[in-house]
Write a protein that holds these residues in place. Sequence first.
Motif, mmCIF file in Angstrom:
data_model
loop_
_atom_site.group_PDB
_atom_site.id
_atom_site.type_symbol
_atom_site.label_atom_id
_atom_site.label_comp_id
_atom_site.label_asym_id
_atom_site.label_seq_id
_atom_site.Cartn_x
_atom_site.Cartn_y
_atom_site.Cartn_z
ATOM 1 N N PRO A 87 0.833 -1.198 0.000
ATOM 2 C CA PRO A 87 0.000 0.000 0.000
ATOM 3 C C PRO A 87 0.870 1.250 0.000
ATOM 4 O O PRO A 87 1.812 1.341 0.785
ATOM 5 C CB PRO A 87 -0.792 -0.095 1.313
ATOM 6 C CG PRO A 87 -0.601 -1.488 1.804
ATOM 7 C CD PRO A 87 0.698 -1.965 1.243
ATOM 8 N N SER A 88 0.563 2.167 -0.901
ATOM 9 C CA SER A 88 1.378 3.378 -1.025
ATOM 10 C C SER A 88 0.594 4.411 -1.816
ATOM 11 O O SER A 88 -0.076 4.059 -2.800
ATOM 12 C CB SER A 88 2.673 3.040 -1.784
ATOM 13 O OG SER A 88 3.242 4.210 -2.319
ATOM 14 N N PRO A 89 0.678 5.691 -1.426
ATOM 15 C CA PRO A 89 0.009 6.710 -2.235
ATOM 16 C C PRO A 89 0.633 6.815 -3.629
ATOM 17 O O PRO A 89 0.067 7.427 -4.525
ATOM 18 C CB PRO A 89 0.191 8.001 -1.427
ATOM 19 C CG PRO A 89 1.299 7.725 -0.475
ATOM 20 C CD PRO A 89 1.356 6.256 -0.255
ATOM 21 N N SER A 136 -2.511 2.079 -4.284
ATOM 22 C CA SER A 136 -3.005 3.215 -3.505
ATOM 23 C C SER A 136 -4.500 3.093 -3.312
ATOM 24 O O SER A 136 -5.221 2.658 -4.211
ATOM 25 C CB SER A 136 -2.699 4.517 -4.248
ATOM 26 O OG SER A 136 -3.346 5.599 -3.612
ATOM 27 N N LEU A 137 -4.961 3.518 -2.142
ATOM 28 C CA LEU A 137 -6.406 3.521 -1.903
ATOM 29 C C LEU A 137 -7.070 4.696 -2.615
ATOM 30 O O LEU A 137 -8.255 4.669 -2.906
ATOM 31 C CB LEU A 137 -6.657 3.621 -0.397
ATOM 32 C CG LEU A 137 -7.882 2.907 0.144
ATOM 33 C CD1 LEU A 137 -7.876 1.444 -0.234
ATOM 34 C CD2 LEU A 137 -7.945 3.058 1.645
ATOM 35 N N GLY A 138 -6.316 5.729 -2.887
ATOM 36 C CA GLY A 138 -6.878 6.910 -3.539
ATOM 37 C C GLY A 138 -5.880 8.043 -3.465
ATOM 38 O O GLY A 138 -4.826 7.910 -2.850
ATOM 39 N N TYR A 140 -4.868 10.561 -1.829
ATOM 40 C CA TYR A 140 -4.699 11.262 -0.556
ATOM 41 C C TYR A 140 -3.676 10.453 0.238
ATOM 42 O O TYR A 140 -3.365 9.316 -0.136
ATOM 43 C CB TYR A 140 -6.020 11.368 0.218
ATOM 44 C CG TYR A 140 -6.797 10.084 0.215
ATOM 45 C CD1 TYR A 140 -7.810 9.865 -0.706
ATOM 46 C CD2 TYR A 140 -6.487 9.058 1.109
ATOM 47 C CE1 TYR A 140 -8.508 8.672 -0.735
ATOM 48 C CE2 TYR A 140 -7.183 7.870 1.089
ATOM 49 C CZ TYR A 140 -8.201 7.675 0.169
ATOM 50 O OH TYR A 140 -8.880 6.495 0.134
ATOM 51 N N LEU A 142 -2.378 8.644 3.704
ATOM 52 C CA LEU A 142 -2.654 8.078 5.026
ATOM 53 C C LEU A 142 -1.340 8.032 5.804
ATOM 54 O O LEU A 142 -0.268 8.210 5.227
ATOM 55 C CB LEU A 142 -3.209 6.661 4.876
ATOM 56 C CG LEU A 142 -4.487 6.531 4.032
ATOM 57 C CD1 LEU A 142 -4.760 5.068 3.700
ATOM 58 C CD2 LEU A 142 -5.660 7.146 4.776
ATOM 59 N N GLY A 144 -0.131 5.376 7.099
ATOM 60 C CA GLY A 144 0.511 4.084 6.876
ATOM 61 C C GLY A 144 -0.423 3.186 6.100
ATOM 62 O O GLY A 144 -1.555 3.573 5.780
ATOM 63 N N ALA A 148 -5.461 1.094 4.629
ATOM 64 C CA ALA A 148 -5.644 0.668 3.240
ATOM 65 C C ALA A 148 -5.804 -0.853 3.165
ATOM 66 O O ALA A 148 -6.619 -1.371 2.405
ATOM 67 C CB ALA A 148 -4.462 1.125 2.388
HETATM 68 N N1 ADE Z 1 -0.249 4.763 2.599
HETATM 69 C C1 ADE Z 1 -0.277 6.093 2.732
HETATM 70 N N2 ADE Z 1 -1.186 6.643 1.942
HETATM 71 C C2 ADE Z 1 -1.771 5.616 1.265
HETATM 72 C C3 ADE Z 1 -2.797 5.542 0.286
HETATM 73 N N3 ADE Z 1 -3.400 6.622 -0.183
HETATM 74 N N4 ADE Z 1 -3.131 4.334 -0.172
HETATM 75 C C4 ADE Z 1 -2.497 3.242 0.283
HETATM 76 N N5 ADE Z 1 -1.536 3.247 1.199
HETATM 77 C C5 ADE Z 1 -1.166 4.431 1.703
#
Ligand code: ADE
Length: 256
Positions: A87-89, A136-138, A140, A142, A144, A148
């Motif tokens: 999970p990562s933006p 990424s969840l979206g 924006y 988070l 961590g 997500a």
């Molecule tokens: N970690 C930080 N931001 C995230 C996001 N938008 N989606 C998934 N993981 C995340």
Amino acid sequence: MRIDVVSIFPEYLAALDLSLIGKARRDGVLDIHIHDLREATTDRHRTVDDTPYGGGAGMVMKPEPWAQALSAVLADAPAPRPMLVVPSPAGAVFDQAMAYELAELDHLVFACGRYEGIDERAIDWAREEFDVRPVSLGDYVLNGGEVAVLAMVEAVGRLIPGVVGNPASLVEESHADGLLEYPVYTKPSSWRGRDIPEVLLSGNHARIAQWRRLEQLRRTAERRPDLLARLDTGALSDAEREVLRAGGSAPDGKGN
Ligand code: ADE
């Protein structure tokens, strides 16, 4: 399906014991294992992060604890090359199509990063043994990956046969056919001066299906016009085209 989640906050994932996902776990339909990344450290302070090369704010997760933790997961994996979801933006945006894709797999591993992310070499190293997908969840940020992962495990898990009691409810829901779901109502038929749409009391299933389809299009045009680009417009009826031409506003001009 087997799911492993590695996190420095394993308590975050306690929610996976609740509701339908929790029941699926207890029933043995979902085999979910939560791991504490700090268990994979060897120093007295159980260090998982350090300052970034090149400078900048925040901390970066060290590669070695990740290699240790993921190797331990692999040692217990039912088959080679599980999917490692990171999970990562900075990942590809998760959607229902991706949920369906992931639901086809036998083994998902989630690596929950914190701080400014995981040292990229750990991700590259993991590609030797895993299919790796930054997700990424979206758009924006988070704090961590844990929140997500809760969302993704629920979205994927509920597609696994035996998790949701009534599989028909998976068919008629938002995004199942690329459109938002139609509005729903329950008893009483009149509440605080508001009546449900008369067609729903007609008993005429064809009319109800047609009304629901138009409401799906109306809502999607109003709230998520971006989704309409993927619609096969050649297959639309005149009434459906009219709803789209009106841009989602209801005949009375209100929309909903
Ligand atoms: N970690 C930080 N931001 C995230 C996001 N938008 N989606 C998934 N993981 C995340």
